[in-house]
Design a protein around this motif. Sequence first.
Motif, PDB file in Angstrom:
ATOM      1  N   ASP A   1       0.803  -1.201  -0.029  1.00 46.20           N
ATOM      2  CA  ASP A   1      -0.073   0.053  -0.048  1.00 46.20           C
ATOM      3  C   ASP A   1       0.862   1.134   0.088  1.00 46.20           C
ATOM      4  O   ASP A   1       1.693   1.351   0.669  1.00 46.20           O
ATOM      5  CB  ASP A   1      -0.812   0.086   1.319  1.00 46.20           C
ATOM      6  N   THR A   2       0.701   2.195  -0.994  1.00 46.23           N
ATOM      7  CA  THR A   2       1.084   3.510  -0.839  1.00 46.23           C
ATOM      8  C   THR A   2      -0.043   4.565  -0.573  1.00 46.23           C
ATOM      9  O   THR A   2      -1.122   4.503  -1.289  1.00 46.23           O
ATOM     10  CB  THR A   2       1.728   3.841  -2.234  1.00 46.23           C
TER      11      THR A   2
ATOM     12  N   GLY B   1       3.366   3.388  -7.566  1.00 34.08           N
ATOM     13  CA  GLY B   1       2.237   3.560  -6.439  1.00 34.08           C
ATOM     14  C   GLY B   1       2.307   4.873  -6.027  1.00 34.08           C
ATOM     15  O   GLY B   1       1.473   5.578  -5.509  1.00 34.08           O
ATOM     16  N   ASP B   2       3.535   5.625  -6.058  1.00 34.67           N
ATOM     17  CA  ASP B   2       3.675   7.177  -5.454  1.00 34.67           C
ATOM     18  C   ASP B   2       2.800   7.749  -6.639  1.00 34.67           C
ATOM     19  O   ASP B   2       2.095   8.714  -6.031  1.00 34.67           O
ATOM     20  CB  ASP B   2       5.177   7.528  -5.597  1.00 34.67           C
ATOM     21  N   GLU B   3       3.146   7.598  -7.828  1.00 36.97           N
ATOM     22  CA  GLU B   3       2.162   8.570  -8.858  1.00 36.97           C
ATOM     23  C   GLU B   3       0.661   8.500  -8.675  1.00 36.97           C
ATOM     24  O   GLU B   3       0.014   9.278  -8.606  1.00 36.97           O
ATOM     25  CB  GLU B   3       2.872   7.964 -10.234  1.00 36.97           C
TER      26      GLU B   3
ATOM     27  N   ARG C   1      -4.399  10.553  -6.724  1.00 38.93           N
ATOM     28  CA  ARG C   1      -5.563  10.292  -6.506  1.00 38.93           C
ATOM     29  C   ARG C   1      -5.798  11.284  -4.987  1.00 38.93           C
ATOM     30  O   ARG C   1      -6.567  12.025  -4.859  1.00 38.93           O
ATOM     31  CB  ARG C   1      -5.706   8.881  -5.845  1.00 38.93           C
ATOM     32  N   ALA C   2      -4.756  11.622  -4.276  1.00 36.84           N
ATOM     33  CA  ALA C   2      -4.531  12.549  -3.374  1.00 36.84           C
ATOM     34  C   ALA C   2      -5.181  14.069  -3.903  1.00 36.84           C
ATOM     35  O   ALA C   2      -5.727  14.941  -3.166  1.00 36.84           O
ATOM     36  CB  ALA C   2      -3.341  12.764  -2.567  1.00 36.84           C
ATOM     37  N   LEU C   3      -4.531  14.442  -5.089  1.00 40.62           N
ATOM     38  CA  LEU C   3      -4.456  15.710  -5.806  1.00 40.62           C
ATOM     39  C   LEU C   3      -6.073  15.853  -6.233  1.00 40.62           C
ATOM     40  O   LEU C   3      -6.647  16.839  -6.245  1.00 40.62           O
ATOM     41  CB  LEU C   3      -3.429  15.872  -6.975  1.00 40.62           C
ATOM     42  N   GLU C   4      -6.644  14.681  -6.643  1.00 44.16           N
ATOM     43  CA  GLU C   4      -7.820  14.667  -7.250  1.00 44.16           C
ATOM     44  C   GLU C   4      -8.936  14.952  -6.020  1.00 44.16           C
ATOM     45  O   GLU C   4      -9.849  15.647  -6.057  1.00 44.16           O
ATOM     46  CB  GLU C   4      -8.266  13.359  -7.935  1.00 44.16           C
TER      47      GLU C   4
END
Length: 89
Positions: free
Chosen positions: A18-19, A56-58, A63-66
């Motif tokens: 998980d990232t 995973g980072d990308e 998803r965090a930015l979205e």
Amino acid sequence: MEDKNWTVQIHITEDGDDTRAEAVLTAQDATLGTSTVTGRGVAHRNPIDRPIPEIGDELAASRALEDLAIRLHDIASDDIVQLTGPAEA
């Protein structure tokens, strides 16, 4: 008109397959002071896939930015309703 400087920091943590990412927007406003909004995202690697941490980072960061964009839009929408009242159907 005054220039404004908003910054976004992305914090990424990995735990096994998980990232997780948090995108934290910090805004400075002359009248309101400092405010923050946080978006979160998660990526899960399928165990049969090769471990390539950058992917995973990308994914988690995007998803965090979205999520951050959605939260910011919701804040703006709430501000509009407070100033103008609810939209009539």
